[in-house]
Design an enzyme around this catalytic site. Structure first.
Site, PDB file in Angstrom:
ATOM      1  N   SER A  61       3.563 -50.443 -21.737  1.00 33.30           N
ATOM      2  CA  SER A  61       3.980 -49.530 -22.812  1.00 33.30           C
ATOM      3  C   SER A  61       4.795 -50.174 -23.928  1.00 33.30           C
ATOM      4  O   SER A  61       5.123 -49.496 -24.908  1.00 33.30           O
ATOM      5  CB  SER A  61       4.774 -48.357 -22.226  1.00 33.30           C
ATOM      6  OG  SER A  61       3.906 -47.450 -21.587  1.00 33.30           O
ATOM      7  N   LYS A  64       3.549 -49.706 -27.395  1.00 37.79           N
ATOM      8  CA  LYS A  64       3.867 -48.551 -28.240  1.00 37.79           C
ATOM      9  C   LYS A  64       4.745 -48.897 -29.438  1.00 37.79           C
ATOM     10  O   LYS A  64       4.869 -48.088 -30.364  1.00 37.79           O
ATOM     11  CB  LYS A  64       4.516 -47.451 -27.397  1.00 37.79           C
ATOM     12  CG  LYS A  64       3.562 -46.825 -26.378  1.00 37.79           C
ATOM     13  CD  LYS A  64       4.224 -45.666 -25.644  1.00 37.79           C
ATOM     14  CE  LYS A  64       3.240 -44.940 -24.727  1.00 37.79           C
ATOM     15  NZ  LYS A  64       3.054 -45.595 -23.430  1.00 37.79           N
ATOM     16  N   SER A 116       8.062 -42.484 -23.565  1.00 38.03           N
ATOM     17  CA  SER A 116       6.846 -43.286 -23.424  1.00 38.03           C
ATOM     18  C   SER A 116       5.631 -42.428 -23.082  1.00 38.03           C
ATOM     19  O   SER A 116       4.776 -42.816 -22.284  1.00 38.03           O
ATOM     20  CB  SER A 116       7.034 -44.375 -22.358  1.00 38.03           C
ATOM     21  OG  SER A 116       6.083 -45.407 -22.509  1.00 38.03           O
TER      22      SER A 116
END
Length: 405
Positions: A61, A64, A116
Site C-alpha cells: 500500500s 498509494k 489505506s
C-alpha cells in the site's frame, strides 16, 4: 638509531596534530530489516543512506502515495466523485463505498491515506483516468518523470501482482514530490477524520491514521514527521515511507520488503542518522552576487537565479566551487533579471547541480553601439571599406567596357 626513531615519532605527532581539523567522525549507519532502504534529502535529492536502493520489490500500500500524488495534481478537493461498480468489489481494506454513492475527493483521500482503503484508491483512479488500467499508465509515466528507474505499477492500491514493483530509491522520489503539496501533510498528519453521511450512507464513517510516527501517544512518535504510508500483503511483506522536517531540513525515508515488521523503529533510527550527521546549507539565495563577467570593458554582475542548497556531513569544512559556462555577453541583448549564463557547482569533486545566473544590469543596442569593441572594429577596418569601394568601381568599369566593345 634511537634518535632517528624519536625524530620520526615526533614528525608523526606533529603531522597528526596539524591534520586533526580535517578529520570528523560520523555515526555508524543503522542496520535495518527491510531489504531495500533509503534516506533522501528532500531539498537536494541526495541519498544519505542506502541499502539495495535500486532493488525492486512489491511495495503493497505504499503504492498509494502515487495514487495520492496524481489525485492532488489532477483534481480539486471538493470535486464530487460518483462511485462506480468496481471500487466496492476490490479486495482488502475498504471504507464500504457503494455504487452510485457521491463522495468528495477530499473524503476519499482521507480514506486512502489514513486507513489505506482500497475502494477509495479505485474510486480516485477511475475519477482521474476513467479506469484503473488507464490510471496505472499515468502512474508509470509520472514515475519516470520523477526519475524512477525500477518501478512498474499495475494498480492504484498496491494489491499484490508479480509485475507491480518499485525500489526504495524510487519510492523516496515519489514521496519527495508528494510532500511538496501542502494538502498532503495536512491530511497525513490528521489522527482521525469523519466522512459525513452521503446519498447512500446515512451514518458518518470515521477513519484512523495508521502511521504511528504522527501519533503523540505512541512510543514511535517522531517530532517533525509530516506524514507517512504503511503497506503490507502476505507476498509483499511490510513497506513504509515517511517524511520529517527539523531545522528547515526535510528527509525522506523509504523501506521496502521488511519481513520483521520493524519499519517504525528502523525509520526513527534512519531519521536520527540523517539529522545527526548531515546538514543542509544554503550556498546562495536568489539575487546573491555569484561572480562578475568582465570582457572588453563590459562588466556584468551575475546573480543567482534561484536559491541553491547543498548537503554536507556536519563538521565538514570543504566548500563548493563553481565553473561558469563561457559566454560572450558583449553582443547579447538582455535586461536586468534575464538568465544570461549557467554555472556547474562542484563539491568534493562531485557535480551537485547547475545554477542559473541572471544579469544585474541591462545591456541593449545602445550599449553595444557605444562600446569600445565596436570602436575597435571600426578603427581596425577603416581602410577596408574605401578599398572595397574602389575595387567595386574598377570591376564595374571593366564590365561596362566589355559590354560596349
Amino acid at each position: 638509531m634511537k634518535k632517528t626513531i624519536i625524530f620520526i615519532l615526533l614528525l608523526l605527532f606533529i603531522y597528526s596534530g596539524n591534520s586533526y581539523n580535517d578529520v570528523y567522525a560520523r555515526e555508524t549507519p543503522p542496520s535495518v530489516s527491510a531489504d531495500s532502504a533509503v534516506v533522501l534529502d528532500a531539498t537536494t535529492g541526495k541519498v544519505l543512506y542506502a541499502k539495495n536502493p535500486d532493488s525492486a520489490y512489491p511495495p503493497a500500500s505504499t503504492t498509494k502515495i502515487m495514487t495520492a500524488l496524481l489525485t492532488l495534481e489532477n483534481t480539486n478537493l471538493n470535486d464530487k466523485v460518483i462511485i462506480g461498480n468496481n471500487p466496492p468489489k476490490v479486495d482488502g481494506t475498504r471504507l464500504g463505498l457503494l455504487p452510485g454513492e457521491e463522495v468528495t475527493v477530499k473524503d476519499l483521500l482521507y480514506g486512502l491515506l489514513l486507513a489505506s482503503d482500497n475502494d477509495c484508491a479505485e474510486a480516485l483512479a477511475e475519477h482521474v483516468s476513467g479506469s484503473s488500467d488507464k490510471f496505472a499508465v499515468k502512474m508509470n509515466k509520472k514515475a519516470k518523470e520523477l526519475g524512477a528507474k525500477n518501478t512498474n505499477f499495475i494498480n492504484p492500491t498496491g494489491l499484490f501482482n508479480e509485475k507491480h514493483k518499485t525500489s526504495a530509491k524510487d519510492l523516496s522520489l515519489i514521496m519527495r514530490e508528494l510532500c511538496k503539496n501542502p494538502e498532503y501533510s495536512k491530511i497525513a498528519t490528521t489522527i482521525s477524520y469523519t466522512i459525513p453521511p452521503t446519498n447512500k450512507s446515512a451514518k458518518p464513517r470515521t477513519v484512523w491514521n495508521e502511521n504511528r510516527l504522527v501519533q503523540k501517544q505512541s512510543k514511535y512518535y517522531y517530532s517533525g514527521c509530516e506524514g507517512g504510508k504503511t503497506g503490507y500483503t502476505i507476498q509483499s511483506l511490510h513497506s513504509y515511507t515517511a517524511a520529517a522536517t527539523r531545522n528547515g531540513e526535510t528527509l525522506i525515508i523509504a523501506l521496502i520488503h521488511d519481513k520483521n515488521k520493524t519499519f517504525f523503529p528502523d525509520s526513527i533510527s534512519l531519521f536520527n542518522f540523517g539529522f545527526n550527521n548531515f546538514q543542509l546549507v544554503k550556498l546562495y539565495s536568489k539575487g546573491d552576487l555569484v561572480t562578475t563577467y568582465s570582457k572588453n570593458k563590459l562588466s556584468v554582475p551575475l546573480l543567482a537565479g534561484s536559491d541553491f542548497y547543498y548537503i554536507r556531513e556536519k563538521d565538514d569544512k570543504n566548500l563548493p566551487h563553481l565553473i561558469v559556462k563561457k559566454e560572450n555577453l558583449n553582443f547579447k541583448f538582455f535586461k536586468v533579471g534575464d538568465i544570461v549564463s549557467k554555472a556547474n557547482v562542484y563539491f568534493k569533486g562531485e557535480n551537485i547541480g547547475e545554477l542559473n545566473l541572471s544579469s544585474g544590469i541591462s545591456h541593449g543596442e545602445k550599449q553595444i553601439l557605444n562600446s569600445d569593441i565596436i570602436e575597435n572594429i571600426i578603427m581596425k577596418n577603416k581602410y577596408i571599406v574605401p578599398a572595397a569601394a574602389v575595387l567595386l568601381i574598377v570591376i564595374a568599369v571593366f564590365a561596362i567596357k566589355k559590354f560596349i566593345f
